[in-house]
Design a protein around this motif. Structure first.
Motif, short mmCIF file in Angstrom:
data_model
loop_
_atom_site.label_atom_id
_atom_site.label_comp_id
_atom_site.label_asym_id
_atom_site.label_seq_id
_atom_site.Cartn_x
_atom_site.Cartn_y
_atom_site.Cartn_z
N SER A 138 0.85 -1.21 0.02
CA SER A 138 0.05 -0.04 0.15
C SER A 138 0.82 1.27 -0.14
O SER A 138 2.24 1.14 0.31
CB SER A 138 -0.87 0.07 1.37
N ASP A 139 0.24 2.37 -0.20
CA ASP A 139 0.92 3.48 -0.27
C ASP A 139 1.63 3.78 1.22
O ASP A 139 2.87 4.36 1.34
CB ASP A 139 0.09 4.90 -0.59
N GLY A 140 0.61 3.46 2.04
CA GLY A 140 1.24 3.64 3.54
C GLY A 140 2.61 2.95 3.84
O GLY A 140 3.44 3.28 4.37
N GLU A 141 2.51 1.58 3.42
CA GLU A 141 3.72 0.45 3.63
C GLU A 141 4.82 1.18 2.77
O GLU A 141 6.11 1.20 3.58
CB GLU A 141 3.35 -0.50 3.23
N VAL A 142 4.69 1.69 1.58
CA VAL A 142 6.08 2.18 0.84
C VAL A 142 6.32 3.30 1.50
O VAL A 142 7.74 3.42 1.72
CB VAL A 142 5.33 2.52 -0.64
N GLN A 143 5.48 4.34 1.96
CA GLN A 143 5.89 5.32 2.78
C GLN A 143 6.62 5.11 3.86
O GLN A 143 7.62 5.87 4.29
CB GLN A 143 4.77 6.32 3.26
N ALA A 144 6.25 4.27 4.75
CA ALA A 144 6.79 3.83 5.91
C ALA A 144 8.30 3.17 5.63
O ALA A 144 9.17 3.71 6.37
CB ALA A 144 5.91 2.79 6.75
N GLU A 145 8.41 2.33 4.74
CA GLU A 145 9.57 2.07 4.34
C GLU A 145 10.73 3.32 3.77
O GLU A 145 11.79 3.08 4.26
CB GLU A 145 9.47 1.03 3.19
N LEU A 146 10.03 3.88 3.09
CA LEU A 146 10.86 5.05 2.74
C LEU A 146 11.38 5.97 3.91
O LEU A 146 12.57 6.52 4.04
CB LEU A 146 10.34 6.16 1.50
N GLU A 147 10.55 6.12 4.80
CA GLU A 147 10.86 6.78 6.38
C GLU A 147 11.71 6.02 7.09
O GLU A 147 12.82 6.76 7.56
CB GLU A 147 9.66 7.10 7.09
N LYS A 148 11.99 4.81 7.03
CA LYS A 148 13.03 4.02 7.62
C LYS A 148 14.34 4.28 6.87
O LYS A 148 15.35 4.33 7.53
CB LYS A 148 12.71 2.50 7.50
#
Length: 148
Positions: free
Chosen positions: A120-130
């Motif tokens: 999901s967009d949220g999962e990709v965003q979370a990975e990018l934040e990491k």
């Protein structure tokens, strides 16, 4: 344009209210979507990920040249310019090593996104934040007076 005229234009625009945003001049249909489906090409995402990971090789070569260029510096005690150069080298080595790691992780995320397009967009965003947190930029060291 006079200030009063500018204020009047802003007031007129505010009175008209907001107009809905339309992308590519396609009016929104009830339920959204505008009658078009969003498509993404897995092959393109996968290739972009592979290419981004491939940057690690070039960055690694540059890092090797940086190390080679530093090796001839020799003893640094008592020479301020050599100590400053060593400090600059350490800073850049840390930064370039981080760039190399970031390329690998970002490329891997792009590849995974491309293979299954299931994140999901949220999962990709979370990975990018990491990745962003792990590889935050180094503090600037050049040109700062230290203990002077």
């Amino acid at each position: 344009m006079a200030w009063d005229e500018w204020e009047q234009l802003k007031a007129d625009a505010a009175a008209r209210g907001s107009t809905g945003m339309r992308l590519n001049h396609v009016p929104l249909e009830p339920g959204g979507g505008g009658g078009r489906d969003l498509k993404s090409d897995k092959k393109v995402w996968t290739q972009a990920g592979e290419d981004t990971k491939g940057l690690q090789d070039d960055v690694g070569k540059a890092l090797g040249k940086l190390d080679d260029g530093q090796s001839g510096l020799g003893e640094m005690s008592g020479v301020q310019s050599a100590a400053a150069q060593r400090e600059l080298y350490e800073s850049w080595k840390k930064y370039v090593t981080g760039v190399k790691g970031r390329c690998g992780e970002l490329g891997g995320l792009m590849e995974r996104s491309g293979h299954d397009l299931a994140m999901s967009d949220g999962e990709v965003q979370a990975e990018l934040e990491k990745i962003k947190a792990k590889y935050h930029d180094t503090e600037a060291v050049g040109g700062q007076a230290k203990d002077r």
